[in-house]
Design a protein around this motif. Structure first.
Motif, PDB file in Angstrom:
ATOM      1  N   ARG A  17       0.796  -1.236   0.000  1.00 18.85           N
ATOM      2  CA  ARG A  17       0.000   0.000   0.000  1.00 18.85           C
ATOM      3  C   ARG A  17       0.827   1.284   0.000  1.00 18.85           C
ATOM      4  O   ARG A  17       0.495   2.221  -0.747  1.00 18.85           O
ATOM      5  N   PRO A  18       1.914   1.385   0.786  1.00 18.44           N
ATOM      6  CA  PRO A  18       2.697   2.633   0.720  1.00 18.44           C
ATOM      7  C   PRO A  18       3.254   2.918  -0.675  1.00 18.44           C
ATOM      8  O   PRO A  18       3.287   4.071  -1.107  1.00 18.44           O
ATOM      9  N   ALA A  19       3.668   1.878  -1.381  1.00 17.64           N
ATOM     10  CA  ALA A  19       4.178   2.076  -2.738  1.00 17.64           C
ATOM     11  C   ALA A  19       3.084   2.600  -3.656  1.00 17.64           C
ATOM     12  O   ALA A  19       3.324   3.512  -4.466  1.00 17.64           O
ATOM     13  N   LEU A  20       1.890   2.048  -3.543  1.00 14.64           N
ATOM     14  CA  LEU A  20       0.781   2.522  -4.375  1.00 14.64           C
ATOM     15  C   LEU A  20       0.410   3.960  -4.022  1.00 14.64           C
ATOM     16  O   LEU A  20       0.098   4.760  -4.910  1.00 14.64           O
ATOM     17  N   GLN A  21       0.465   4.293  -2.742  1.00 15.43           N
ATOM     18  CA  GLN A  21       0.181   5.671  -2.327  1.00 15.43           C
ATOM     19  C   GLN A  21       1.216   6.634  -2.921  1.00 15.43           C
ATOM     20  O   GLN A  21       0.873   7.722  -3.373  1.00 15.43           O
ATOM     21  N   GLN A  22       2.457   6.200  -2.954  1.00 13.81           N
ATOM     22  CA  GLN A  22       3.518   7.026  -3.518  1.00 13.81           C
ATOM     23  C   GLN A  22       3.293   7.252  -5.016  1.00 13.81           C
ATOM     24  O   GLN A  22       3.459   8.365  -5.518  1.00 13.81           O
TER      25      GLN A  22
END
Length: 185
Positions: A17-22
């Motif tokens: 999820r953090p990668a997708l948010q980035q």
């Protein structure tokens, strides 16, 4: 059907999820290729780490997009060719140069042609560049460090190109005008 879901931030594994948010912050959307990558936290997080460093290199965004588009064409990655066509044009690569790359040719601008040639040679020779290839790159005004940076761009694009070939995500409506089909083998 590919059998690979295109994840959203909500549906992705927690570690992805953090990668997708980035990516959402960087592009204003989550590219479908990244949504497919998100099924593997190892893949998406490795990609994001490399992606960040590539875009912080000494190469300009025009140069990076030239490399990425060349890589996508060389690897026959239909999703990536459409995506990087849009980004190359947005970064100021001339339409005629984009069209040349999409058709397997070289840009007219000498520096971009040198980068495009290097990218193609790196992929086609699996990194076994001849001394003459390196010399031509240096004569075009690039440094030995920038060959290594181009390798990082090839590595990042290989992740997206191969992921696209395996998962076959749908092309976003935003990029449909740049659809590209690989030549028949």
């Amino acid at each position: 059907m590919s059998g690979y879901p295109v994840h959203t931030i909500e549906s992705a594994p927690v570690q992805s999820r953090p990668a997708l948010q980035q990516l959402q912050q960087a592009f204003g959307l989550i590219p479908n290729i990244a949504g497919a990558m998100a099924a593997s936290p190892v893949l998406i997080n490795g990609f994001i780490g490399l992606f960040e460093r590539v875009h912080a290199s000494s190469l300009t965004e025009r140069q990076i997009q030239t490399l990425l588009l060349t890589n996508a064409v060389t690897n026959a990655s239909e999703w990536a060719v459409a995506f990087h066509t849009a980004l190359a044009l947005k970064q100021g690569v001339q339409p005629a140069d984009v069209d040349a790359i999409r058709h397997g040719g070289l840009p007219d601008e000498a520096g971009l042609a040198s980068l495009s040639t290097l990218a193609r040679m790196l992929i086609e020779t699996r990194g076994h560049l001849a001394e003459s290839d390196k010399r031509r790159f240096f004569e075009a005004g690039f440094s030995s460090e920038q060959i290594l940076e181009a390798i990082a761009v090839v590595a990042a694009s290989t992740i997206t190109n191969y992921t696209g070939s395996v998962t076959r995500p749908a092309l976003e409506t935003l990029f449909e005008e740049f659809v590209w089909h690989a030549p028949a083998l």
